[in-house]
Design a protein around this motif. Sequence first.
Motif, mmCIF file in Angstrom:
data_model
loop_
_atom_site.group_PDB
_atom_site.id
_atom_site.type_symbol
_atom_site.label_atom_id
_atom_site.label_comp_id
_atom_site.label_asym_id
_atom_site.label_seq_id
_atom_site.Cartn_x
_atom_site.Cartn_y
_atom_site.Cartn_z
ATOM 1 N N ASP A 4 0.927 -1.144 -0.125
ATOM 2 C CA ASP A 4 -0.059 0.091 -0.045
ATOM 3 C C ASP A 4 0.919 1.170 0.200
ATOM 4 O O ASP A 4 0.221 2.248 -0.681
ATOM 5 C CB ASP A 4 -1.030 -0.025 1.233
ATOM 6 N N ASN A 5 1.919 1.330 0.663
ATOM 7 C CA ASN A 5 2.858 2.391 1.014
ATOM 8 C C ASN A 5 3.802 2.539 -0.012
ATOM 9 O O ASN A 5 4.473 3.591 -0.143
ATOM 10 C CB ASN A 5 3.295 2.490 2.341
ATOM 11 N N ASN A 6 4.350 1.460 -0.878
ATOM 12 C CA ASN A 6 5.514 1.580 -1.448
ATOM 13 C C ASN A 6 5.437 1.486 -3.115
ATOM 14 O O ASN A 6 6.309 1.455 -3.549
ATOM 15 C CB ASN A 6 6.501 0.712 -1.025
ATOM 16 N N PHE A 7 4.392 1.033 -3.440
ATOM 17 C CA PHE A 7 4.146 1.022 -4.949
ATOM 18 C C PHE A 7 3.099 1.876 -5.424
ATOM 19 O O PHE A 7 1.964 2.096 -4.949
ATOM 20 C CB PHE A 7 3.650 -0.562 -5.245
ATOM 21 N N PRO A 8 3.679 2.495 -6.554
ATOM 22 C CA PRO A 8 2.621 3.491 -7.116
ATOM 23 C C PRO A 8 1.271 2.964 -7.856
ATOM 24 O O PRO A 8 1.162 1.701 -8.119
ATOM 25 C CB PRO A 8 3.271 3.971 -8.449
ATOM 26 N N THR A 9 0.364 3.574 -7.767
ATOM 27 C CA THR A 9 -0.894 3.120 -8.273
ATOM 28 C C THR A 9 -1.123 3.667 -9.733
ATOM 29 O O THR A 9 -0.664 4.496 -10.227
ATOM 30 C CB THR A 9 -2.144 3.929 -7.423
ATOM 31 N N ILE A 10 -1.691 2.455 -10.568
ATOM 32 C CA ILE A 10 -1.884 2.869 -12.276
ATOM 33 C C ILE A 10 -3.310 2.665 -12.326
ATOM 34 O O ILE A 10 -3.976 1.826 -11.534
ATOM 35 C CB ILE A 10 -0.790 1.892 -12.837
ATOM 36 N N VAL A 11 -3.816 2.941 -13.531
ATOM 37 C CA VAL A 11 -4.985 2.774 -13.934
ATOM 38 C C VAL A 11 -5.027 1.424 -14.810
ATOM 39 O O VAL A 11 -4.101 1.680 -15.749
ATOM 40 C CB VAL A 11 -5.509 3.736 -14.623
ATOM 41 N N TYR A 12 -5.746 0.611 -14.770
ATOM 42 C CA TYR A 12 -5.615 -0.802 -15.402
ATOM 43 C C TYR A 12 -7.027 -1.406 -15.826
ATOM 44 O O TYR A 12 -7.714 -1.341 -15.007
ATOM 45 C CB TYR A 12 -4.892 -1.646 -14.624
ATOM 46 N N ASP A 13 -7.110 -1.729 -17.033
ATOM 47 C CA ASP A 13 -8.439 -2.439 -17.477
ATOM 48 C C ASP A 13 -7.990 -3.957 -17.550
ATOM 49 O O ASP A 13 -7.544 -4.465 -18.373
ATOM 50 C CB ASP A 13 -8.441 -1.962 -18.979
ATOM 51 N N SER A 14 -8.202 -4.669 -16.251
ATOM 52 C CA SER A 14 -7.742 -6.003 -16.360
ATOM 53 C C SER A 14 -8.717 -6.827 -17.167
ATOM 54 O O SER A 14 -8.214 -7.894 -17.485
ATOM 55 C CB SER A 14 -7.801 -6.473 -14.782
ATOM 56 N N ALA A 15 -10.103 -6.677 -17.266
ATOM 57 C CA ALA A 15 -10.708 -7.483 -17.963
ATOM 58 C C ALA A 15 -10.808 -7.209 -19.581
ATOM 59 O O ALA A 15 -11.071 -7.947 -20.427
ATOM 60 C CB ALA A 15 -12.237 -7.315 -17.555
#
Length: 176
Positions: A4-15
């Motif tokens: 939660d604290n160390n990895f950046p968040t990305i926008v992803y279309d998993s389906a």
Amino acid sequence: MYFDNNFPTIVYDSAGDGTFKDVKNLLRRVALNTKVRTNTLIYDTYDVKEGETPESIADKLYDDPELHWVIMIINDITDRYHQWPMSTPQFLAFLNDKYDNPDGTHHYEITQTSGNTNLKIDIGSDNTGHAGATLITNREYEESRQDTLRSIRLLDSDYVEQFVDEFKSLMGESVL
């Protein structure tokens, strides 16, 4: 939490259906600077004791078990189950699961005769032509491997805060 604290968040279309979600980019990696990796003044060598985990060592050394990931990164450990030493019960279960005969022949070794004569050479499971070869059992081989895993490097606690800050900065530079 580490993720939660160390990895950046990305926008992803998993389906693949045009529905995008914010997810953690678990594939984001950073490498230690070569100068940092080779600077022996900021590390101590440590032999992992029976039953110790990265969390227990981080708690003992850094007063924070959640800094276990620092220990893992410093030692290039990406798989805790295969790159961290096992407890005795885990080791015995592993040994009995992997080998039909834990005390059977794993390989033979001979001593190198030139250069570093302390070096052992694995000549395979047949000692034909090498009457003086030493038999290494499956158990001895796996115990030796565990002993190698037991020896780790620990970042001096005086540098851990700087290391964490640098790691977070590098992780925040993610373009994906």
